[in-house]
Design a protein around this motif. Structure first.
Motif, PDB file in Angstrom:
ATOM      1  N   GLY A 155      -2.566   1.345  -3.481  1.00 53.53           N
ATOM      2  CA  GLY A 155      -3.415   0.415  -2.710  1.00 53.53           C
ATOM      3  C   GLY A 155      -2.259  -0.485  -2.118  1.00 53.53           C
ATOM      4  O   GLY A 155      -1.446  -1.184  -2.871  1.00 53.53           O
ATOM      5  N   ILE A 156      -2.426  -0.775  -0.645  1.00 51.47           N
ATOM      6  CA  ILE A 156      -1.706  -1.597  -0.065  1.00 51.47           C
ATOM      7  C   ILE A 156      -2.408  -2.901  -0.003  1.00 51.47           C
ATOM      8  O   ILE A 156      -3.369  -3.135   0.714  1.00 51.47           O
ATOM      9  N   VAL A 157      -1.778  -4.220  -0.696  1.00 50.73           N
ATOM     10  CA  VAL A 157      -2.304  -5.618  -0.655  1.00 50.73           C
ATOM     11  C   VAL A 157      -1.140  -6.444   0.049  1.00 50.73           C
ATOM     12  O   VAL A 157      -0.227  -6.133   0.143  1.00 50.73           O
ATOM     13  N   ILE A 201      -2.510   9.685  -1.745  1.00 52.10           N
ATOM     14  CA  ILE A 201      -3.417   9.083  -0.877  1.00 52.10           C
ATOM     15  C   ILE A 201      -2.872   7.418  -1.092  1.00 52.10           C
ATOM     16  O   ILE A 201      -2.909   6.967  -1.877  1.00 52.10           O
ATOM     17  N   VAL A 202      -2.844   6.871   0.175  1.00 52.21           N
ATOM     18  CA  VAL A 202      -2.573   5.536   0.028  1.00 52.21           C
ATOM     19  C   VAL A 202      -4.002   4.741   0.891  1.00 52.21           C
ATOM     20  O   VAL A 202      -4.337   5.419   1.963  1.00 52.21           O
ATOM     21  N   ALA A 203      -4.151   3.732   0.552  1.00 50.36           N
ATOM     22  CA  ALA A 203      -5.327   2.927   1.025  1.00 50.36           C
ATOM     23  C   ALA A 203      -4.970   1.658   1.483  1.00 50.36           C
ATOM     24  O   ALA A 203      -4.153   0.910   0.782  1.00 50.36           O
ATOM     25  N   ASP A 204      -4.950   1.417   2.682  1.00 53.75           N
ATOM     26  CA  ASP A 204      -4.563   0.253   3.479  1.00 53.75           C
ATOM     27  C   ASP A 204      -6.085  -0.819   3.148  1.00 53.75           C
ATOM     28  O   ASP A 204      -7.103  -0.611   3.708  1.00 53.75           O
ATOM     29  N   ILE A 231      -0.864   2.307  -8.090  1.00 53.91           N
ATOM     30  CA  ILE A 231       0.114   1.714  -7.730  1.00 53.91           C
ATOM     31  C   ILE A 231      -0.460   0.637  -6.675  1.00 53.91           C
ATOM     32  O   ILE A 231      -1.245   0.742  -5.930  1.00 53.91           O
ATOM     33  N   LEU A 232      -0.172  -0.648  -7.081  1.00 52.96           N
ATOM     34  CA  LEU A 232      -0.316  -1.596  -5.885  1.00 52.96           C
ATOM     35  C   LEU A 232       1.032  -1.840  -5.206  1.00 52.96           C
ATOM     36  O   LEU A 232       2.159  -2.223  -5.672  1.00 52.96           O
ATOM     37  N   LEU A 233       1.014  -1.606  -3.742  1.00 51.97           N
ATOM     38  CA  LEU A 233       2.004  -1.852  -2.894  1.00 51.97           C
ATOM     39  C   LEU A 233       2.058  -3.268  -2.132  1.00 51.97           C
ATOM     40  O   LEU A 233       1.005  -3.424  -1.257  1.00 51.97           O
ATOM     41  N   HIS A 234       2.533  -4.164  -2.684  1.00 53.49           N
ATOM     42  CA  HIS A 234       2.421  -5.670  -2.379  1.00 53.49           C
ATOM     43  C   HIS A 234       3.561  -5.925  -1.081  1.00 53.49           C
ATOM     44  O   HIS A 234       4.342  -6.137  -1.296  1.00 53.49           O
ATOM     45  N   VAL A 235       2.755  -6.012   0.043  1.00 54.39           N
ATOM     46  CA  VAL A 235       3.707  -6.252   1.273  1.00 54.39           C
ATOM     47  C   VAL A 235       3.741  -7.845   1.394  1.00 54.39           C
ATOM     48  O   VAL A 235       2.691  -8.532   1.541  1.00 54.39           O
ATOM     49  N   TYR A 268       0.927  -1.049 -11.894  1.00 55.05           N
ATOM     50  CA  TYR A 268       2.383  -0.999 -11.561  1.00 55.05           C
ATOM     51  C   TYR A 268       2.261  -1.262 -10.192  1.00 55.05           C
ATOM     52  O   TYR A 268       1.470  -1.120  -9.391  1.00 55.05           O
ATOM     53  N   ARG A 269       3.500  -2.615  -9.868  1.00 58.95           N
ATOM     54  CA  ARG A 269       3.696  -3.022  -8.684  1.00 58.95           C
ATOM     55  C   ARG A 269       4.682  -2.745  -7.908  1.00 58.95           C
ATOM     56  O   ARG A 269       5.791  -2.806  -8.608  1.00 58.95           O
ATOM     57  N   ILE A 270       4.789  -2.455  -6.617  1.00 62.84           N
ATOM     58  CA  ILE A 270       6.130  -2.305  -5.888  1.00 62.84           C
ATOM     59  C   ILE A 270       5.864  -3.577  -4.763  1.00 62.84           C
ATOM     60  O   ILE A 270       5.346  -3.794  -3.827  1.00 62.84           O
ATOM     61  N   ILE A 271       6.992  -4.346  -4.830  1.00 61.39           N
ATOM     62  CA  ILE A 271       7.176  -5.314  -4.029  1.00 61.39           C
ATOM     63  C   ILE A 271       7.949  -4.767  -2.507  1.00 61.39           C
ATOM     64  O   ILE A 271       8.882  -4.123  -2.683  1.00 61.39           O
TER      65      ILE A 271
END
Length: 329
Positions: A155-157, A201-204, A231-235, A268-271
């Protein structure tokens, strides 16, 4: 397509068919013989998870569902046919709740999973096997709260205009709407990332602002979709192009995620430090690294720089988690 992730529907199962009162007689019989059959069962109302669907849009336009009534019986002991079931197809990830008490009915998390929510009425008894006729039963009737939580691996947040839509458009086949204004993404966008032998799969998700968990902006309505991700993709807009401080952005988003659900706080978070093509980004990144020692992926989504490495990192995490899940089965 309009994205709908909440609905309330009214369901009614079918009524049972009538039993038959009939007597068979011939000129050779002193007393007639009862031969009336039983009525058929009313149809059930059943929810079915369908991986081909991505929204509850159909339930927005049709909110009442009714199964067929059972068919009446006839003479010669013939039982009436059962009424046809009413099948309501919903996306995988749909949650059904009882609106009266908020209790969970079922979380439809796998394709073709079904749940019966309203049972058809029993048919009336005829006089073939029974002394007296009985009336058919009405089918169950109720309201159902329907809620969709998208199932995605990532998930992209982040804040509005941080570059989330540009990232998902570059790493997947989906073309998310991109614009230099807030809330360009007004609904979750799903994209499949094709990465060799392992796709994911990625969710925007729509941009989150301070106070989102209390209902501000659009984020509160879609934070629920982040709960199912691995996973949370923290943009982060590391250039601060919106006049915000990247350090504050990171702190605020983390606070909102934790306030909405403690489960999100432990994912789990990716910065991802985005907009590194802008001159202000480099000094801001140095300040950010002094405060936070986590691994940071510096990228320019606009120029597609750093994204291949980011995709490989996500793939590696998901691949390991997938293997760990299989070994634990």
């Amino acid at each position: 397509m309009i994205f709908v992730d909440e609905a309330k529907v009214h369901v009614k199962a079918g009524r049972g068919g009538k039993g038959c009162e009939s007597f068979y007689r011939t000129k050779f019989m002193r007393y007639p013989r009862p031969d009336g059959g039983d009525g058929g069962r009313g149809g059930n109302v059943i929810f079915v998870a369908d991986k081909k669907l991505q929204t509850l849009q159909d339930l927005r336009f049709q909110q009442n569902y009714q199964a067929h009534n059972g068919y009446h019986a006839s003479s010669k002991g013939k039982t009436g046919r059962s009424g046809e079931d009413c099948l309501i197809r919903v996306p995988v990830g749909t949650i059904l709740r009882d609106p009266e008490n908020g209790l969970l009915i079922r979380d439809l998390s796998t394709d073709k999973e079904t749940v019966l929510v309203a049972k058809g009425g029993t048919g009336g008894l005829g006089n073939f096997k029974h002394k007296y006729l009985t009336s058919p039963a009405e089918g169950e009737e109720r309201y159902i709260d329907v809620e969709l939580k998208l199932i995605a691996d990532v998930g992209i947040v982040g804040f509005p205009n941080a570059g989330k839509s540009t990232i998902i458009s570059n790493i997947s086949k989906v073309k998310s709407k991109i614009g230099n204004y807030h809330f360009t993404t007004r609904q979750p966008i799903l994209g499949i990332v094709y990465s060799g032998e392992f796709d994911f799969i990625v969710a925007d998700l729509p941009g989150i602002i301070e106070g989102a968990h209390l209902g501000k902006g659009l984020g509160d309505r879609f934070l629920r979709h982040a709960e199912r991700t691995k996973i949370l993709l923290h943009v982060i807009d590391m250039a601060g192009s919106e006049g915000r401080d990247p350090l504050d952005d990171y702190k605020i988003i983390n606070k909102e995620l934790k306030a909405y659900s403690s489960e999100l706080d432990f994912k789990y978070r990716i910065i991802v430090a985005n907009k590194m093509d802008l001159p202000e980004a480099e000094p801001n990144l140095k300040k950010f690294k002094k405060k936070y020692k986590d691994k940071i992926f510096a990228v320019s989504a606009l120029n597609n720089e750093g994204l291949p490495e980011l995709v490989l990192h996500m793939k590696d995490i998901l691949w390991k988690e997938n293997l760990a899940g299989k070994s634990g089965e």
